[in-house]
Enzyme design. Structure first.
Site, short mmCIF file in Angstrom:
data_model
loop_
_atom_site.label_atom_id
_atom_site.label_comp_id
_atom_site.label_asym_id
_atom_site.label_seq_id
_atom_site.Cartn_x
_atom_site.Cartn_y
_atom_site.Cartn_z
CG ASP A 519 71.62 49.75 14.99
OD1 ASP A 519 72.31 50.08 14.14
OD2 ASP A 519 71.18 48.60 15.08
CG LEU A 520 65.85 51.25 12.81
CD1 LEU A 520 65.13 51.29 11.71
CD2 LEU A 520 65.03 51.90 13.95
CG ASP A 562 69.74 49.68 10.85
OD1 ASP A 562 71.18 50.17 10.82
OD2 ASP A 562 69.43 48.77 11.45
#
Length: 644
Positions: A519-520, A562
């Site tokens: 996960d960004l 994302d």
């Protein structure tokens, strides 16, 4: 406690209805793909667990096609369809427990627990209700007008198939029982002419209508009586008339032997209708022009569909139906030239010429073979599809022309089996088979074969349609359904198809598998500050960076937003390779990304879950472990790796 069911209504034409149903010889027959395709589409499009093609017999309802139900039939006194066939409009019961007719029905109070029912009549050519196409749910629900229209349209498709069988039955009965050969041929010709799925007309040299069928009347909205006082020039759209007349002049002059074009008719209501027109000329025995034969196909829906690829995909099944209409009509036309007599030679020759003109211009390849497998008929579309000319094909064995080598022995055995037993799994069914062209290439074709008995001889007539384009479209659609359009990576669906297979492979090879949930960190700020376009470009770049770090045997997919997931296969259970790859991913993701004179930087939190040899195969548990580990990484300060 005994429950007395409400009696079902009896249609006023019940004797005639049952007589026709039994005469069609469809009860207790094997499944048929033409009906099964429709019930599958009804179940999918209306999102119901049960869809049926139900035929109502004297004391039972029998299911010709079914989705979501194992029973082959039920008693008529509990059948919802027994009520549906007694009314003209669709029968829709939104909640069976609130309807006094059905609230105590055992199909409601016990399995299959029917709570919703919608049924539309399946009608014969004469309007007799043979049964219904119905959609069933175990929960109450309401259909929208569009959904009801879908069910009605599909019921019309089932009715058309029943009517085709009825027409074939009536035609066969008329020919077998006719005592006058000329009358039988004339009746057969008129049946072919009227039952054709496309418009057919004989047109005088001055453009007047000599004879038209019902299909043409449906296309233009005029009755036969109205068309008698008109010419084709009256109903042709002005902008299209000159092109039509110019080609007609070339046909009359002998410069061409036929022509085909798309043009517009003016419907009686004033609207424009796109049609595909094929015209040939008929000469008398002195070589003088007698009349024109026109084949008119309604292509309005096709023209409208060309404006949108999405519309084209939604109407694909409808196009298949349109193409098969031509096959059915041409199959009916074939029988009209059978049993010629010497005393009727002149009359039969004229009918034969008319039918041959229609058959030769069919859009599907038409092939006829005798019981020895030798080709006796080969139309123009067969030449185009398979590459063999008519002169080369007629007199040759069919297996040497279009049957692939691996299927030739099966073809010969199937032919002999039918000649000995008069039974076949192929005759009378629509099939998809492989066919071979002259150059040796293999193409998929849709085939329908009929066996025709003439005295002591059997002929096999077949219509074949090249479905290569349709198969390519289906494959492309299936591929697109698994690709994330933003990053070009496999999407969520593809990931959940890949992960179980990867686990099985690792179990088989006694290797470990790692699932990385990424996960960004900071992605929302990029979207808020730079806009969604920048965010989309960044996601695409992250996808490329992750892909560059993986082997061909590994998989990276975009799960949502994302979030990315990575599957690493064939790992040593004691190796630290997974953490090493994860560290490279963190560094790669953290590399600044420049676009439009702007530079942004994000990090990532990675959770890792391992599947070791001997672990239970639990996809959901493995994904949840990786997800929790990712959240632990975020809570620990982000931009780091946590192993579950």
């Amino acid at each position: 406690m005994n429950i007395q069911l409400n009696s079902y209504p009896i249609p006023p034409d019940e004797p005639e209805r049952l007589q026709l149903l039994h005469a069609l010889a469809i009860l207790d027959t094997p499944p048929d793909e033409v009906f099964d395709r429709i019930t599958r589409l009804v179940s999918k499009l209306l999102k119901v667990p049960i869809a049926l093609v139900s035929l109502v017999d004297e004391d039972r309802q029998w299911f010709k096609s079914k989705v979501g139900l194992t029973a082959a039939q039920t008693p008529r006194d509990v059948a919802f369809c027994a009520h549906a066939i007694a009314q003209a409009d669709p029968l829709i019961v939104e909640d069976t427990q609130l309807d006094s007719r059905f609230s105590h029905n055992p199909l409601v109070t016990s399995a299959p627990d029917i709570r919703f029912y919608a049924g539309v009549q399946i009608r014969s050519c004469g309007g007799l209700a043979l049964g219904t196409l119905c959609a069933i749910d175990t929960s109450p629900r309401t259909l929208s007008p569009d959904q009801i229209a879908i069910l009605v349209d599909f019921a019309e498709m089932v009715s058309r198939e029943m009517q085709l069988r009825e027409t074939l039955l009536l035609t066969e009965a008329e020919i077998n029982h006719s005592q006058d050969v000329i009358d039988a041929v004339e009746i057969r010709f008129r049946t072919v002419f009227e039952r054709a799925g496309v418009g057919i007309a004989m047109v005088a040299p001055d453009g007047g209508w000599i004879g038209v069928n019902d299909a043409l009347c449906d296309i233009v909205g005029y009755t036969r009586e109205e068309l008698v006082h008109m010419t084709f020039q009256h109903i042709t759209y002005a902008d299209d008339l000159n092109a039509d007349l110019s080609m007609l002049e070339q046909l009359v002059a002998g410069e061409i032997d036929r022509y085909q074009l798309d043009k517009r008719y003016i419907h009686k209501s004033g609207k424009l209708v796109w049609i595909n027109l094929t015209v040939t000329k008929q000469l008398n025995k002195h070589g003088q022009l007698e009349y024109f034969v026109s084949i008119i196909k309604d292509i309005q829906s096709r023209k409208e569909a060309e404006s949108s690829l999405a519309d084209l995909r939604r109407t694909l099944e409808e196009r298949v139906k349109d193409r098969t209409k031509e096959l059915r009509s041409a199959n009916e036309m074939l029988a009209s030239v059978i049993n010629q007599q010497l005393q009727t030679e002149q009359a039969l020759r004229k009918r034969d010429t008319e039918l041959s003109a229609i058959l030769e211009n069919a859009n599907d390849a038409y092939v006829c073979i005798n019981q020895a497998g030798v080709v006796s008929a080969w139309n123009q579309q067969a030449e185009i599809t398979f590459g063999w000319s008519k002169d080369e094909a007629v007199g040759s064995l069919l297996e040497e022309l279009i049957i692939p080598p691996v299927m030739q022995e099966r073809h010969r055995k199937g032919l002999q089996h039918y000649l000995q037993s008069r039974t076949s799994d192929v005759i009378g069914h629509r099939l998809e088979l492989a066919a071979m062209k002259r150059d040796g290439s293999i193409i998929p074709v849709e085939v329908r074969i009929q066996a025709l008995q003439f005295d002591d001889e059997i002929l096999f007539s077949a219509f074949l349609h090249d479905i290569s384009a349709r198969k390519q479209m289906e494959a492309l659609r299936e591929q697109e359904a698994r690709i994330d359009t933003l990053t070009g990576l496999p999407n969520r669906r593809a990931f959940f198809e890949t992960l179980p297979k990867a686990i099985v492979r690792c179990q088989r090879s006694n290797q470990a598998l790692a699932l990385l949930f990424i996960d960004l960190d900071g992605f929302k700020a990029v979207n808020d500050d730079q806009g969604h376009h920048a965010g989309d470009l960044l996601l695409g770049e992250i996808g490329q960076r992750l892909s560059s770090l993986l082997r061909e045997t590994d998989t990276v997919a975009r799960l949502a937003g994302d979030e990315f997931v990575v599957i690493l296969e064939n790992l040593d259970p004691e190796s630290h390779r997974t953490q090493e790859i994860a560290q490279k991913m963190l560094a790669k993701i953290a590399t600044p990304f420049s676009f439009e004179q702007t530079t942004v930087q994000v990090n990532a939190s990675i959770g890792i879950a391992l599947h070791r040899p001997g672990d239970d195969i639990d996809i959901e548990a493995l994904l949840n472990r990786a997800d929790r580990a990712m959240y632990d990484a975020k809570h620990a300060g982000k931009a780091r790796i946590v192993l579950a």
